[in-house]
Design a protein around this motif. Structure first.
Motif, PDB file in Angstrom:
ATOM      1  N   ASN A  66     -37.721 -18.623 -24.498  1.00 15.55           N
ATOM      2  CA  ASN A  66     -38.939 -17.954 -24.955  1.00 15.55           C
ATOM      3  C   ASN A  66     -38.669 -16.646 -25.693  1.00 15.55           C
ATOM      4  O   ASN A  66     -39.397 -16.295 -26.617  1.00 15.55           O
ATOM      5  CB  ASN A  66     -39.858 -17.695 -23.753  1.00 15.55           C
ATOM      6  N   ILE A  67     -37.623 -15.945 -25.315  1.00 11.35           N
ATOM      7  CA  ILE A  67     -37.339 -14.660 -25.963  1.00 11.35           C
ATOM      8  C   ILE A  67     -36.926 -14.877 -27.413  1.00 11.35           C
ATOM      9  O   ILE A  67     -37.473 -14.263 -28.341  1.00 11.35           O
ATOM     10  CB  ILE A  67     -36.246 -13.892 -25.195  1.00 11.35           C
ATOM     11  N   ALA A  70     -39.926 -16.162 -29.486  1.00 12.73           N
ATOM     12  CA  ALA A  70     -40.858 -15.100 -29.878  1.00 12.73           C
ATOM     13  C   ALA A  70     -40.256 -14.219 -30.967  1.00 12.73           C
ATOM     14  O   ALA A  70     -40.939 -13.845 -31.934  1.00 12.73           O
ATOM     15  CB  ALA A  70     -41.224 -14.254 -28.666  1.00 12.73           C
ATOM     16  N   GLU A 263     -39.795 -22.909 -25.062  1.00 14.47           N
ATOM     17  CA  GLU A 263     -40.107 -22.104 -26.248  1.00 14.47           C
ATOM     18  C   GLU A 263     -41.593 -21.847 -26.470  1.00 14.47           C
ATOM     19  O   GLU A 263     -41.952 -20.920 -27.194  1.00 14.47           O
ATOM     20  CB  GLU A 263     -39.552 -22.782 -27.511  1.00 14.47           C
ATOM     21  N   GLY A 266     -43.090 -18.240 -25.655  1.00  8.69           N
ATOM     22  CA  GLY A 266     -42.674 -17.233 -26.627  1.00  8.69           C
ATOM     23  C   GLY A 266     -43.352 -17.431 -27.968  1.00  8.69           C
ATOM     24  O   GLY A 266     -43.753 -16.471 -28.634  1.00  8.69           O
ATOM     25  N   LYS A 269     -46.999 -16.396 -27.656  1.00  8.84           N
ATOM     26  CA  LYS A 269     -47.051 -14.942 -27.471  1.00  8.84           C
ATOM     27  C   LYS A 269     -46.902 -14.243 -28.818  1.00  8.84           C
ATOM     28  O   LYS A 269     -47.631 -13.289 -29.122  1.00  8.84           O
ATOM     29  CB  LYS A 269     -45.935 -14.503 -26.523  1.00  8.84           C
TER      30      LYS A 269
END
Length: 336
Positions: A66-67, A70, A263, A266, A269
């Motif tokens: 996710n990091i 994003a 994923e 992220g 977001k």
């Protein structure tokens, strides 16, 4: 940016995606040549579907999680801020949390992601702990006592689901979050409904929530734990010990997530943050089901990643159909 932006995580999935996309259009340059040179953005023309010649920007997310999702999506949006995409699509694979609702090869079209992840590890004095074990959970669920603590109130005790006890005398506290990316045109649900009515569609489309995770889930026991945690907030650390903290810090509803990936949280977001400061961008995650969140490693090895390939190809095909549906509101008669 182009009118439509597709994001694909990992080179393996990108390779499968390229092969499928070449059936329905053309890249302006050969990704097979440019990927090893470090290029991660490619222009693509969808010209095999009748009436379509809109440029699509295809982006490789170099990594998983996710990091990085994003970071990559946010950077792509900032670089194209003067002309953001009308529709952003995260395409790839996922693991089903319930094979009855999402089977291998099915494709999930989602604008709703839930997130359940550790946000604190703390030392526990077991002498002051009330551990909620399987017998207490089963009895509590059987009684249907939602919203009631599964043990008598004691201000000097700390309540804890025994499954959250780790490393001896330590416990994990989990944070809950969810992002619903509203689509006022309701294009996603209309697309799924219309597509599933066509008998030539080679897979089933599903619409519902995804679970955003920070790790790969390859455990039937943990899958059952996640499904139960989704339905029963009574065993949540916040609820057991700090209900006001739960209300303040945890967003959650009871909708059951169909599948899990690493994923989507992220991605949504980044889209949500960008939409707060610029034109609202419509966004969907389109995820093919490649495994059942258990025996994943064995399945990948025994099937030689065939399920991953098929899931990616199905997700890409569904994505191109969705784009065409957005363009023409009807695609299936001359495509399928």
């Amino acid at each position: 940016m182009a009118r439509f932006a597709i994001f694909v995580a990992l080179a393996e999935e990108m390779s499968y995606a390229i092969d499928e996309m070449k059936k329905w259009g053309k890249f302006t340059s050969d990704p097979r040549i440019d990927l090893p040179r470090g290029q991660t953005k490619f222009n693509y023309n969808l010209n095999r579907f009748k009436g379509s010649n809109d440029r699509i920007e295809v982006n490789l997310i170099q990594g998983m999680g996710n990091i990085i999702s994003a970071a990559h999506v946010g950077t792509a949006f900032l670089q194209g801020m003067s002309l953001p995409p009308e529709l952003a699509l995260l395409v790839g694979i996922s693991g089903s949390l319930n094979s009855q609702n999402a089977a291998l090869g099915d494709v999930i079209v989602s604008n709703f992601v839930k997130y359940y992840s550790p946000d604190k590890i703390l030392h526990i004095d077991k002498a002051k702990a009330i551990l909620v074990d399987s017998a207490m959970r089963d009895a509590h669920i059987t009684k249907g006592s939602k919203g009631v603590k599964p043990y008598p109130e004691d201000p000097d005790k700390i309540g804890l689901d025994d499954r959250d006890l780790v490393y001896g005398d330590n416990a994990i506290r989990f944070l809950r979050d969810q992002i619903f990316h509203e689509d006022l045109d309701n294009i996603g649900s209309q697309f799924v409904s219309d597509a599933n009515e066509n008998p030539k569609l080679p897979f089933s489309l599903r619409q519902g929530a995804l679970l955003g995770s920070n790790w790969v889930i390859d455990s039937d026991t943990y899958t059952q734990y996640i499904v139960q945690k989704n339905d029963w907030l009574d065993f949540d650390f916040y609820f057991l010990n700090d209900p006001s903290g739960f209300t303040e810090r945890c967003k959650w509803n009871a909708e059951e997530p169909l599948a899990v990936d690493m994923e989507s949280y992220g991605f949504f977001k980044a889209v949500a943050q960008f939409s707060r400061r610029s034109t609202n961008v419509k966004a969907y995650a389109v995820r093919g089901v490649s495994d059942l969140c258990a025996n994943k490693g064995h399945l990948d090895k025994s099937e030689k990643n065939v399920n991953r390939k098929v899931a990616t190809e199905n997700a890409i095909f569904a994505t191109l159909l969705l784009i065409q549906y957005r363009l023409a509101n009807s695609v299936f008669n001359h495509v399928l």
